[in-house]
Design an enzyme around this catalytic site. Structure first.
Site, PDB file in Angstrom:
ATOM      1  N   GLU A 171       5.905 -59.877  50.509  1.00 57.26           N
ATOM      2  CA  GLU A 171       5.335 -59.001  49.566  1.00 57.26           C
ATOM      3  C   GLU A 171       3.567 -58.894  49.789  1.00 57.26           C
ATOM      4  OE1 GLU A 171       6.728 -59.999  45.815  1.00 57.26           O
ATOM      5  OE2 GLU A 171       8.652 -59.294  46.316  1.00 57.26           O
ATOM      6  N   ASN A 212       9.006 -59.381  54.879  1.00 57.75           N
ATOM      7  CA  ASN A 212       9.839 -58.625  53.642  1.00 57.75           C
ATOM      8  C   ASN A 212       9.019 -58.269  52.543  1.00 57.75           C
ATOM      9  OD1 ASN A 212      12.658 -58.848  52.515  1.00 57.75           O
ATOM     10  ND2 ASN A 212      11.927 -60.267  50.987  1.00 57.75           N
ATOM     11  N   HIS A 248      15.018 -52.946  45.753  1.00 52.43           N
ATOM     12  CA  HIS A 248      15.262 -52.719  44.523  1.00 52.43           C
ATOM     13  C   HIS A 248      15.262 -51.398  43.780  1.00 52.43           C
ATOM     14  CE1 HIS A 248      15.256 -57.222  44.005  1.00 52.43           C
ATOM     15  NE2 HIS A 248      14.042 -57.326  44.910  1.00 52.43           N
ATOM     16  N   GLU A 276      17.317 -57.522  49.357  1.00 52.12           N
ATOM     17  CA  GLU A 276      17.599 -57.837  47.797  1.00 52.12           C
ATOM     18  C   GLU A 276      18.051 -56.588  46.945  1.00 52.12           C
ATOM     19  OE1 GLU A 276      13.590 -59.362  46.465  1.00 52.12           O
ATOM     20  OE2 GLU A 276      13.518 -60.450  48.225  1.00 52.12           O
ATOM     21  N   ASP A 278      19.520 -54.447  44.764  1.00 49.45           N
ATOM     22  CA  ASP A 278      20.129 -54.076  43.296  1.00 49.45           C
ATOM     23  C   ASP A 278      19.609 -52.328  42.580  1.00 49.45           C
ATOM     24  OD1 ASP A 278      17.467 -54.531  42.491  1.00 49.45           O
ATOM     25  OD2 ASP A 278      18.140 -56.615  41.652  1.00 49.45           O
TER      26      ASP A 278
HETATM   27  O1  G3I Z   1      12.160 -73.122  36.733  1.00 52.38           O
HETATM   28  C1  G3I Z   1      11.804 -72.825  35.682  1.00 52.38           C
HETATM   29  C2  G3I Z   1      12.190 -73.354  34.539  1.00 52.38           C
HETATM   30  O2  G3I Z   1      12.175 -75.002  34.843  1.00 52.38           O
HETATM   31  C3  G3I Z   1      12.084 -73.009  33.372  1.00 52.38           C
HETATM   32  O3  G3I Z   1      12.853 -73.751  32.158  1.00 52.38           O
HETATM   33  C4  G3I Z   1      12.378 -71.478  32.912  1.00 52.38           C
HETATM   34  C5  G3I Z   1      11.927 -70.921  31.710  1.00 52.38           C
HETATM   35  O4  G3I Z   1      11.814 -69.723  31.821  1.00 52.38           O
HETATM   36  O5  G3I Z   1      11.807 -70.937  34.172  1.00 52.38           O
HETATM   37  C6  G3I Z   1      12.139 -71.213  35.547  1.00 52.38           C
HETATM   38  O6  G3I Z   1      11.565 -70.467  36.321  1.00 52.38           O
HETATM   39  C7  G3I Z   1      12.049 -69.166  36.391  1.00 52.38           C
HETATM   40  C8  G3I Z   1      12.638 -69.044  37.767  1.00 52.38           C
HETATM   41  O7  G3I Z   1      12.954 -67.580  38.040  1.00 52.38           O
HETATM   42  C9  G3I Z   1      13.724 -69.869  37.987  1.00 52.38           C
HETATM   43  O8  G3I Z   1      14.729 -69.371  37.163  1.00 52.38           O
HETATM   44  C10 G3I Z   1      10.911 -68.396  36.391  1.00 52.38           C
HETATM   45  O9  G3I Z   1      10.527 -68.401  34.876  1.00 52.38           O
HETATM   46  C11 G3I Z   1      11.200 -66.890  36.509  1.00 52.38           C
HETATM   47  O10 G3I Z   1       9.977 -66.118  36.780  1.00 52.38           O
HETATM   48  C12 G3I Z   1      11.646 -66.827  38.055  1.00 52.38           C
HETATM   49  O11 G3I Z   1      11.994 -65.427  38.353  1.00 52.38           O
HETATM   50  C13 G3I Z   1      12.506 -65.172  39.535  1.00 52.38           C
HETATM   51  C14 G3I Z   1      11.148 -64.244  40.347  1.00 52.38           C
HETATM   52  O12 G3I Z   1      11.563 -64.099  41.687  1.00 52.38           O
HETATM   53  C15 G3I Z   1       9.900 -65.083  40.371  1.00 52.38           C
HETATM   54  O13 G3I Z   1       9.070 -64.327  40.798  1.00 52.38           O
HETATM   55  C16 G3I Z   1      13.783 -64.172  39.698  1.00 52.38           C
HETATM   56  O14 G3I Z   1      14.706 -65.387  39.398  1.00 52.38           O
HETATM   57  C17 G3I Z   1      13.971 -64.039  41.238  1.00 52.38           C
HETATM   58  O15 G3I Z   1      15.221 -63.069  40.862  1.00 52.38           O
HETATM   59  C18 G3I Z   1      12.841 -63.105  41.529  1.00 52.38           C
HETATM   60  O16 G3I Z   1      13.201 -62.896  42.823  1.00 52.38           O
HETATM   61  C19 G3I Z   1      12.293 -61.914  43.494  1.00 52.38           C
HETATM   62  C20 G3I Z   1      12.097 -62.172  45.048  1.00 52.38           C
HETATM   63  O17 G3I Z   1      11.700 -63.657  45.269  1.00 52.38           O
HETATM   64  C21 G3I Z   1      11.158 -61.613  45.640  1.00 52.38           C
HETATM   65  N1  G3I Z   1      11.266 -59.788  45.577  1.00 52.38           N
HETATM   66  C22 G3I Z   1      11.436 -59.640  44.207  1.00 52.38           C
HETATM   67  C23 G3I Z   1      12.431 -60.383  43.418  1.00 52.38           C
HETATM   68  C24 G3I Z   1      12.561 -59.891  42.009  1.00 52.38           C
HETATM   69  O18 G3I Z   1      11.476 -60.104  41.324  1.00 52.38           O
END
Ligand code: G3I
Length: 359
Positions: A171, A212, A248, A276, A278
């Site tokens: 990104e 990516n 996406h 990715e 969806d």
């Molecule tokens: O790890 C912490 C945990 O310790 C805490 O308790 C919890 C409370 O909210 O948060 C956890 O972190 C979260 C993490 O996912 C793991 O679950 C973050 O808040 C959350 O923001 C994070 O979201 C991820 C996101 O990327 C972050 O940018 C999504 O699951 C994941 O699907 C998403 O994936 C991205 C790709 O990497 C890049 N392209 C876009 C895609 C969708 O956004």
């Protein structure tokens, strides 16, 4: 005349009662359609993908991987590739400087190896999911360069030979095709991209190295910016091997220029992958929208597979139960091939038909 095994095999559904997993699974027994492996592995998603020599992958979250048998049943039956949804991001791997947490990433790599799945590495240089020591460290350009090199050497080196492709750069463009501001871009300039690719290649010469991004599936200003950068990197001999089109989408929104756009990158000699996928729907999803989503899954899959050097398609999750979509796009969801109870949706059929050239 010998019969093709695929023709002779018939799909046999054998419902497996599962023990309820946690409070979310309520009192009702969950049933997972279980295919008898010897009878019909060829008609799973991975069976069709294997037959074409491509990958069908899923982004995997550590919690259900380690705690939910319905999740791993579907993952291992249907997918021949995995991507860590979060476990290989910098904030997960090195929450404090010099103190690494490899647990979840190692678990996924071991799981994949035990189930004959390839691993896509995600991701090395990204503006997001950086640990606070790095984000707020106020490092000089020279320090940042050293920190990024060490991260790449350490992470790619640890999984050398076990990861077939890395999203080295994630990104890095604005919608207008200019470079997106980030810790890396702001302090190091665009040169960090070539450096990161060179370091990753030195750490694992067999891994395919990707840039990516999202909203680059259509022929537009953003994909033009990336196309120009890719051409420039290749002309400089930088080890760039592929472009990841995150994909996406919103239901009904697969861009009409997607196939031609992927082809122009493939014409540069690069691999292309949908990384990715969806397709979100405004909730509640109507049956017409689920049918359109199925068509969209098929179209997106065919758009990649119809292009030379398409390495495969990865969906960003397996089940709507754990999709990132509802938490980010208010009022949207139902974006994946399985519903929250692990029943295959029409989109599963669309994806399957997109992988199966005889469908
Ligand atoms: O790890 C912490 C945990 O310790 C805490 O308790 C919890 C409370 O909210 O948060 C956890 O972190 C979260 C993490 O996912 C793991 O679950 C973050 O808040 C959350 O923001 C994070 O979201 C991820 C996101 O990327 C972050 O940018 C999504 O699951 C994941 O699907 C998403 O994936 C991205 C790709 O990497 C890049 N392209 C876009 C895609 C969708 O956004």
């Amino acid at each position: 005349m010998p019969h093709s095994p695929r023709r002779r095999r018939r799909r046999v559904l054998r419902p497996l009662p599962l023990v309820a997993v946690g409070a979310l699974v309520a009192a009702a027994a969950v049933t997972v359609p279980q295919l008898t492996p010897e009878a019909d592995a060829a008609t799973t998603l991975r069976g069709y993908a294997d037959a074409r020599g491509v990958k069908i992958g899923a982004a995997v979250a550590d919690t259900p991987l380690t705690s939910e048998s319905a999740y791993t049943t579907v993952l291992d039956r249907e997918f021949n590739s995995v991507t860590a949804e979060n476990a290989m991001k910098w904030d997960a791997l090195e929450p404090s400087r010099g103190s690494y947490n490899w647990g979840a990433a190692d678990r996924l790599v071991a799981h994949a190896s035990a189930h004959q799945q390839g691993v896509r590495g995600h991701t090395l240089a990204w503006y997001s999911q950086l640990p606070s020591w790095l984000k707020n460290g106020n490092f000089s350009a020279s320090e940042l360069n050293t920190i990024l090199k060490k991260h790449i050497d350490t992470t790619v080196g640890r999984y050398k030979g076990k990861i077939y492709a890395w999203d080295v750069i994630n990104e890095t463009f604005n919608e207008d095709g200019s470079m997106r501001g980030s810790l890396w871009q702001n302090k190091l300039g665009t040169g960090y991209i070539a450096n990161a690719l060179r370091w990753a290649h030195a750490a694992d010469p067999s891994a395919k190295l990707y840039i990516n991004d999202y909203n680059i599936e259509a022929d537009n200003a953003k994909s033009d910016g990336l196309y120009n950068l890719a051409k420039q990197l290749l002309s400089q001999g930088v080890p760039l091997h592929g472009i990841g089109f995150q994909s996406h989408f919103v239901v009904g929104g697969v861009p009409s220029s997607m196939k031609a756009n992927l082809k122009r990158f493939s014409d540069l000699g690069l691999e292309v992958s949908v990384t990715e996928l969806d397709i979100r729907i405004p909730l509640p999803a109507s049956s017409a929208e689920l049918a359109q989503q199925s068509t969209d899954y098929k179209t997106a899959t065919e758009n990649c597979l119809g292009v030379p050097r398409c390495a495969g398609i990865t969906v960003w999750g397996i089940t709507d139960k754990y999709s990132w979509v509802p938490g980010t796009f208010n009022g949207y969801g139902a974006a994946l091939p399985y519903n929250e109870s692990y029943a295959a949706k029409p989109s599963y059929t669309g994806l399957s038909n997109g992988l199966n050239p005889t469908a």
